[in-house]
Design a protein around this motif. Structure first.
Motif, PDB file in Angstrom:
ATOM      1  N   LEU A  40      16.869  75.921   1.418  1.00 64.63           N
ATOM      2  CA  LEU A  40      17.464  76.723   2.487  1.00 64.63           C
ATOM      3  C   LEU A  40      17.199  76.154   3.875  1.00 64.63           C
ATOM      4  CD1 LEU A  40      16.753  80.319   1.174  1.00 64.63           C
ATOM      5  CD2 LEU A  40      18.961  79.129   1.276  1.00 64.63           C
ATOM      6  N   THR A  94      20.500  73.176  11.215  1.00 70.40           N
ATOM      7  CA  THR A  94      20.574  73.844  12.520  1.00 70.40           C
ATOM      8  C   THR A  94      21.906  74.589  12.608  1.00 70.40           C
ATOM      9  OG1 THR A  94      21.452  71.819  13.526  1.00 70.40           O
ATOM     10  CG2 THR A  94      19.062  72.171  13.698  1.00 70.40           C
ATOM     11  N   PRO A  95      22.064  75.618  11.768  1.00 72.14           N
ATOM     12  CA  PRO A  95      23.340  76.346  11.774  1.00 72.14           C
ATOM     13  C   PRO A  95      23.594  76.993  13.126  1.00 72.14           C
ATOM     14  CG  PRO A  95      21.698  77.527  10.499  1.00 72.14           C
ATOM     15  CD  PRO A  95      21.094  76.213  10.866  1.00 72.14           C
ATOM     16  N   ASN A  97      25.762  79.568  13.603  1.00 74.65           N
ATOM     17  CA  ASN A  97      26.133  80.986  13.536  1.00 74.65           C
ATOM     18  C   ASN A  97      25.851  81.531  12.136  1.00 74.65           C
ATOM     19  OD1 ASN A  97      28.411  80.256  11.851  1.00 74.65           O
ATOM     20  ND2 ASN A  97      29.462  79.630  13.726  1.00 74.65           N
ATOM     21  N   HIS A  98      26.122  82.806  11.967  1.00 71.97           N
ATOM     22  CA  HIS A  98      25.863  83.484  10.699  1.00 71.97           C
ATOM     23  C   HIS A  98      26.685  82.885   9.555  1.00 71.97           C
ATOM     24  CE1 HIS A  98      24.993  86.629   7.823  1.00 71.97           C
ATOM     25  NE2 HIS A  98      26.293  86.797   7.647  1.00 71.97           N
ATOM     26  N   GLU A 100      27.697  79.842   9.103  1.00 70.51           N
ATOM     27  CA  GLU A 100      27.099  78.580   8.657  1.00 70.51           C
ATOM     28  C   GLU A 100      25.822  78.831   7.862  1.00 70.51           C
ATOM     29  OE1 GLU A 100      26.692  75.766  11.866  1.00 70.51           O
ATOM     30  OE2 GLU A 100      28.854  75.701  12.203  1.00 70.51           O
ATOM     31  N   ARG A 101      25.006  79.799   8.276  1.00 74.45           N
ATOM     32  CA  ARG A 101      23.797  80.148   7.514  1.00 74.45           C
ATOM     33  C   ARG A 101      24.176  80.658   6.123  1.00 74.45           C
ATOM     34  NH1 ARG A 101      22.201  81.493  12.640  1.00 74.45           N
ATOM     35  NH2 ARG A 101      22.920  83.637  12.521  1.00 74.45           N
ATOM     36  N   ILE A 104      25.278  77.800   3.818  1.00 76.58           N
ATOM     37  CA  ILE A 104      24.109  77.059   3.309  1.00 76.58           C
ATOM     38  C   ILE A 104      23.478  77.833   2.154  1.00 76.58           C
ATOM     39  CG2 ILE A 104      21.749  76.318   3.848  1.00 76.58           C
ATOM     40  CD1 ILE A 104      22.847  75.784   6.751  1.00 76.58           C
ATOM     41  N   ALA A 105      23.249  79.126   2.357  1.00 72.52           N
ATOM     42  CA  ALA A 105      22.620  79.951   1.321  1.00 72.52           C
ATOM     43  C   ALA A 105      23.460  79.957   0.045  1.00 72.52           C
ATOM     44  CB  ALA A 105      22.398  81.367   1.834  1.00 72.52           C
TER      45      ALA A 105
END
Length: 121
Positions: A40, A94-95, A97-98, A100-101, A104-105
């Motif tokens: 993560l 280094t996302p 915004n939400h 992009e996070r 990744i998850a």
């Protein structure tokens, strides 16, 4: 799963994989790499190119079952790998915004699921 030494400062477990990726350091500095593990917080890849620690890069990971994944990251280390022409490059995500996070998850979760399916067969 890769065993993590006690001295490792990672906050998240890493999962092994082999996915192709394109790394963009700048419009004139783009190269191919292989992602070898992901968690993560970041990923590790192998490439012939050297990228300075602290550099901000865009990483496009190819996926067989979906559109490529676009990731923003900061290079944490880039070290030559012994008697090869490869470098081991570790990056921290280094996302911006939400969304992009979340991407990744979801990707890390899909890697975890693939590994679980392989173990159960």
């Amino acid at each position: 799963m890769i065993p993590i030494p006690d001295t490792d400062k990672r906050r998240f477990i890493r999962y092994e994989l082999l996915d192709c990726a394109r790394v963009t350091v700048s419009p004139q500095d783009v190269y191919q790499s292989i992602v070898v593990d992901i968690g993560l917080g970041g990923l590790q890849m192998r490439a012939r190119n050297r990228t300075a620690s602290g550099a901000h890069v865009a990483i496009t990971v190819g996926r067989d079952d979906a559109d490529p994944l676009e990731l923003q990251a900061e290079v944490r280390h880039c070290v030559p790998m012994g008697d090869t022409d490869l470098h081991s490059i570790g990056v921290r995500f280094t996302p911006r915004n939400h969304d992009e996070r979340l991407a990744i998850a979801e990707y890390v979760h899909s890697v975890f699921q693939r590994q679980c399916e392989l173990l159960s067969n």
